[in-house]
Design a protein around this motif. Structure first.
Motif, PDB file in Angstrom:
ATOM      1  N   THR A 100      34.890  21.739  -7.077  1.00 13.03           N
ATOM      2  CA  THR A 100      35.990  22.751  -7.347  1.00 13.03           C
ATOM      3  C   THR A 100      35.704  23.459  -8.835  1.00 13.03           C
ATOM      4  OG1 THR A 100      37.623  21.292  -6.427  1.00 13.03           O
ATOM      5  CG2 THR A 100      38.496  22.993  -8.080  1.00 13.03           C
ATOM      6  N   ASP A 101      35.367  22.599  -9.918  1.00 15.75           N
ATOM      7  CA  ASP A 101      34.732  23.071 -10.966  1.00 15.75           C
ATOM      8  C   ASP A 101      33.590  24.287 -11.090  1.00 15.75           C
ATOM      9  OD1 ASP A 101      36.837  21.888 -12.598  1.00 15.75           O
ATOM     10  OD2 ASP A 101      35.457  20.352 -13.158  1.00 15.75           O
ATOM     11  N   LEU A 102      32.720  23.784 -10.215  1.00 16.30           N
ATOM     12  CA  LEU A 102      31.526  24.708 -10.057  1.00 16.30           C
ATOM     13  C   LEU A 102      31.979  26.229  -9.466  1.00 16.30           C
ATOM     14  CD1 LEU A 102      28.496  25.290  -9.993  1.00 16.30           C
ATOM     15  CD2 LEU A 102      28.342  24.092  -7.793  1.00 16.30           C
ATOM     16  N   LEU A 103      32.698  25.979  -8.198  1.00 21.30           N
ATOM     17  CA  LEU A 103      33.347  27.214  -7.624  1.00 21.30           C
ATOM     18  C   LEU A 103      33.927  28.048  -8.646  1.00 21.30           C
ATOM     19  CD1 LEU A 103      34.411  25.819  -4.369  1.00 21.30           C
ATOM     20  CD2 LEU A 103      32.525  27.586  -4.650  1.00 21.30           C
ATOM     21  N   LYS A 104      34.833  27.451  -9.495  1.00 18.06           N
ATOM     22  CA  LYS A 104      35.658  28.174 -10.290  1.00 18.06           C
ATOM     23  C   LYS A 104      34.804  28.993 -11.419  1.00 18.06           C
ATOM     24  CE  LYS A 104      39.222  27.681 -14.020  1.00 18.06           C
ATOM     25  NZ  LYS A 104      40.088  26.481 -14.563  1.00 18.06           N
ATOM     26  N   THR A 105      33.698  28.087 -11.818  1.00 15.12           N
ATOM     27  CA  THR A 105      32.600  28.886 -12.818  1.00 15.12           C
ATOM     28  C   THR A 105      31.973  30.060 -12.230  1.00 15.12           C
ATOM     29  OG1 THR A 105      32.297  26.692 -14.109  1.00 15.12           O
ATOM     30  CG2 THR A 105      30.851  28.416 -14.366  1.00 15.12           C
ATOM     31  N   ILE A 106      31.688  29.975 -11.271  1.00 15.76           N
ATOM     32  CA  ILE A 106      30.885  30.980 -10.455  1.00 15.76           C
ATOM     33  C   ILE A 106      31.603  32.103 -10.084  1.00 15.76           C
ATOM     34  CG2 ILE A 106      29.828  31.655  -8.169  1.00 15.76           C
ATOM     35  CD1 ILE A 106      28.889  28.624  -7.833  1.00 15.76           C
ATOM     36  N   ARG A 107      32.813  32.094  -9.883  1.00 14.59           N
ATOM     37  CA  ARG A 107      33.824  33.089  -9.679  1.00 14.59           C
ATOM     38  C   ARG A 107      34.117  33.533 -10.998  1.00 14.59           C
ATOM     39  NH1 ARG A 107      35.359  33.909  -4.700  1.00 14.59           N
ATOM     40  NH2 ARG A 107      37.236  35.259  -5.401  1.00 14.59           N
ATOM     41  N   GLN A 108      34.257  32.989 -11.843  1.00 19.88           N
ATOM     42  CA  GLN A 108      34.630  33.545 -13.528  1.00 19.88           C
ATOM     43  C   GLN A 108      33.454  34.327 -13.797  1.00 19.88           C
ATOM     44  OE1 GLN A 108      35.208  30.024 -15.588  1.00 19.88           O
ATOM     45  NE2 GLN A 108      37.381  29.871 -15.488  1.00 19.88           N
ATOM     46  N   GLN A 109      32.229  33.950 -13.369  1.00 19.51           N
ATOM     47  CA  GLN A 109      31.050  34.935 -13.715  1.00 19.51           C
ATOM     48  C   GLN A 109      30.980  36.020 -12.776  1.00 19.51           C
ATOM     49  OE1 GLN A 109      28.913  34.199 -16.227  1.00 19.51           O
ATOM     50  NE2 GLN A 109      30.046  32.650 -16.713  1.00 19.51           N
ATOM     51  N   GLY A 110      31.751  36.571 -12.112  1.00 18.73           N
ATOM     52  CA  GLY A 110      31.878  37.482 -10.926  1.00 18.73           C
ATOM     53  C   GLY A 110      30.512  37.526 -10.055  1.00 18.73           C
ATOM     54  N   ILE A 111      29.978  36.238  -9.599  1.00 18.21           N
ATOM     55  CA  ILE A 111      29.113  36.108  -8.625  1.00 18.21           C
ATOM     56  C   ILE A 111      29.792  35.767  -7.376  1.00 18.21           C
ATOM     57  CG2 ILE A 111      27.130  34.808  -7.852  1.00 18.21           C
ATOM     58  CD1 ILE A 111      26.892  34.001 -11.019  1.00 18.21           C
ATOM     59  N   LYS A 112      29.270  36.647  -6.247  1.00 20.38           N
ATOM     60  CA  LYS A 112      29.866  36.183  -4.897  1.00 20.38           C
ATOM     61  C   LYS A 112      29.528  34.905  -4.383  1.00 20.38           C
ATOM     62  CE  LYS A 112      31.377  40.428  -4.216  1.00 20.38           C
ATOM     63  NZ  LYS A 112      32.911  40.849  -3.880  1.00 20.38           N
ATOM     64  N   VAL A 113      30.582  34.555  -3.761  1.00 20.58           N
ATOM     65  CA  VAL A 113      30.529  33.065  -3.025  1.00 20.58           C
ATOM     66  C   VAL A 113      30.618  33.030  -1.715  1.00 20.58           C
ATOM     67  CG1 VAL A 113      31.223  30.787  -3.156  1.00 20.58           C
ATOM     68  CG2 VAL A 113      31.387  32.222  -5.080  1.00 20.58           C
TER      69      VAL A 113
END
Length: 229
Positions: A100-113
């Motif tokens: 959950t934390d990893l997904l949140k960080t990735i999205r905060q960086q504007g990186i597509k998931v």
């Protein structure tokens, strides 16, 4: 600083662990056919598509060698029905630690998931986990002609995002999945033992060690720079 433009996650064993549910569903089907399978055998089915998994099970009993395609498809559907029933037991509590934390960080960086799964139930699972909104695109077995270890699952997601393959990071726990990421010319992150995933370009023992900054550092040091040479 070179940053990736997309993260593509496997589902089973990375986002959540539904391996036990798959095992229970396959065992129920195998038992009905008079075939005995155990958890050790189930390791061979991880990351493998439904029909291929069925073929591996049927191969254990020579009497099942002449089944028609129609019968095999019916058996695969029966297994999936068992699995979907079992999926009703999962919840947010079944998200693996750190994800959950990893997904949140990735999205905060504007990186597509993206999600790249061998399961046709991937969307359903993400909804049960209440993670569906964390993913920009989902690739499941219904959208590809070749499953892992073929790279199509991962290249499909990258093509959807319109990004170069070398700008993607794939996170996998199965040997066939890591092979698929590598074959796509993406940076592979493996979750598992060194013995099982010696070909992962970056590896952690479990999801609690999936630290965003560490992954990015490895990607910048060994991923983009090495592939650009």
């Amino acid at each position: 600083m070179i940053m990736p433009k997309a993260f593509i996650f496997d589902l089973d064993g990375v986002i959540t662990d539904t391996a036990e549910l798959h095992y229970q569903a396959w065992k129920r089907l195998a038992d009905s056919l008079g075939i005995t399978i155990d958890r050790e055998f189930n390791e061979e089915l991880k990351g493998v598509g439904r029909m291929e998994s069925l073929e591996k099970i049927l191969a254990l009993d020579p009497k099942q060698s002449d089944l028609s395609l129609e019968r095999k498809e019916a058996l695969a559907t029966e297994k999936n029905d068992h699995y979907v029933d079992l999926l009703g037991t999962i919840s947010e509590d079944d998200i693996l630690p750190g994800i959950t934390d990893l997904l949140k960080t990735i999205r905060q960086q504007g990186i597509k998931v993206g999600l790249g799964s061998a399961s046709k139930n991937a969307t359903h699972v993400l909804k049960e986990l209440k993670l569906i909104d964390q993913f920009d695109y989902i690739v499941d077995a219904a959208q590809v002609s070749k499953g892992k270890p073929d790279p199509e699952t991962f290249t499909n997601a990258a093509d959807h995002f319109g990004v170069d393959y070398v700008e993607c990071i794939g996170i996998e726990d199965a040997p066939s999945g890591v092979t698929a990421v590598n074959s796509a010319d993406m940076f592979s992150v493996g979750v598992g033992t060194a013995e099982a995933l010696p070909h992962a370009e970056y590896r952690v023992d479990n999801t609690t060690e999936l630290d965003f900054d560490s992954i990015i550092q490895a990607y910048q040091s060994f991923g983009v720079s090495a592939k650009a040479e």
